[in-house]
Design an enzyme around this catalytic site. Sequence first.
Site, mmCIF file in Angstrom:
data_model
loop_
_atom_site.group_PDB
_atom_site.id
_atom_site.type_symbol
_atom_site.label_atom_id
_atom_site.label_comp_id
_atom_site.label_asym_id
_atom_site.label_seq_id
_atom_site.Cartn_x
_atom_site.Cartn_y
_atom_site.Cartn_z
ATOM 1 N N ASP A 82 0.852 -1.197 0.000
ATOM 2 C CA ASP A 82 0.000 0.000 0.000
ATOM 3 C C ASP A 82 0.881 1.238 0.000
ATOM 4 O OD1 ASP A 82 -2.593 -1.411 0.371
ATOM 5 O OD2 ASP A 82 -1.709 -1.951 2.295
ATOM 6 N N ASP B 48 0.740 5.219 1.210
ATOM 7 C CA ASP B 48 0.077 6.304 1.921
ATOM 8 C C ASP B 48 0.766 7.613 1.573
ATOM 9 O OD1 ASP B 48 -1.522 4.410 3.092
ATOM 10 O OD2 ASP B 48 -0.389 4.316 4.963
ATOM 11 N N ASP C 181 4.726 6.432 14.933
ATOM 12 C CA ASP C 181 5.087 5.531 16.023
ATOM 13 C C ASP C 181 6.567 5.167 16.091
ATOM 14 O OD1 ASP C 181 4.910 4.048 13.700
ATOM 15 O OD2 ASP C 181 3.238 2.800 14.374
#
Length: 454
Positions: free
Chosen positions: A73, A75, A149
Amino acid sequence: MIKKFIRRMLGVKSPDTDQNKIVTLGPKEHRINPQLVSPNAVKVTQTLQQAGFKAFVVGGAVRDLLLGHKPKDFDIATNATPEQVKRLFRRAFIIGRRFQIVHVMLGQEQLEVTTFRGASSDGSPKDEHGRVLRDNTFGEQHEDAIRRDFTINAMYYDPASQTVLDYHGGIEDIRNKTLRIIGVPEARFREDPVRLLRVVRFAAKLGFTIDAETQAPIKVMAPLINNVPAPRVFDEMLKLLMSGNALACLRQLRKEGLHHGLLPLLDVVLEQPLGEKFVTLALASTDRRIQEGKTVSPGFLFASLLWHQVVEKWVAYQAAGEYPIPALHLAADDVLNAQTDKLALQRKIASDMRDIWAIQPRFERRVGKSPYKMLEHPRWRAGYDFLLLRCESGEIDSELGGWWTSFVEADGAGREELLSKKPTAAEPGTAKKRARRRGGRGKAKGTGTPESGE
């Protein structure tokens, strides 16, 4: 004052200092292969940049590109607001309540576009354990990097200039194969306990070592996962199990003490020879299929993980006097109800699991039209693969799996020959017919075995 206090609590420095520590890497330094970048991701970033906004490929996609892997994916992070992004693309949809994002559809590919997030506000709603419930604050790029994170997920790639911006030493951690959380670990895990699962998934998937300071509080803070909404936990567990490294992930979960409450009795299952072998075979098969680019059914995967819990309850219900088939359905109900409370299993996945379990006794009916009807069952293939796992693990006689493999591969005459042979074990269908001919009821209640199928 509030922002300074938050930064001090998170163990990060002021924006100015962060700005000065940005590492900019060119093509010769990062060595990203542009051919691994989705053309649609390039198109989205270019469209945003041409409209006067900043736009970068971000997060896991940059990490994978730096490792030489093609990301699953892509982003995009930008300083455009969700409404501004939506206006630039014909098929764009704003979603989310905790933090709004935009899904941009280009052909069959979906790209997630997020606005740079600002420093967490002290006034953001939190639960009694410190988990942030809602935080929709937009901010600057360096603030967005702080909010991410792990250091390896806090890098930004611009396809146009082919440069990578590294705010927190992510490139060094990638080279050292180290997983390190940004800020003070306790504060970051408390802010979003799902990170406790993510750190395990990334460590197992990438083969990285968890930084000592990041790892230290994990076992102590593991109970915080119980405060996370079940759907979020399920999403993360699904990513973990479908990562292509599920077996390594589960072993890491056990090592860090994080599996309690997620997959109850997992310790018990993995400590039993048959259970451990069955689960290991199932996960290894799933990992292999994913690594080969083949599809995997989440229903099959969860059915495998929970099968021995079903078997245990199945045997218990029969011992209490229940007929085998109703006992199997009761056992499935018990296991699914317990897991739905913990993992919020989707209805479709739970239905697939129930079907796979329910057809296992039917494989022992090797007479008449039953085998032909089995081949028409919508869950035939999944049930057959599940049967082979049971045989391979030693749970049932491998003769049964071998017979069905021969039946599938045989032509019409070959199948009839297989059906004409006397079964090596008592067939439930045959037993019932004989009983009816004698005018009897068949086997006494509760005398069947989990494999008998009665």
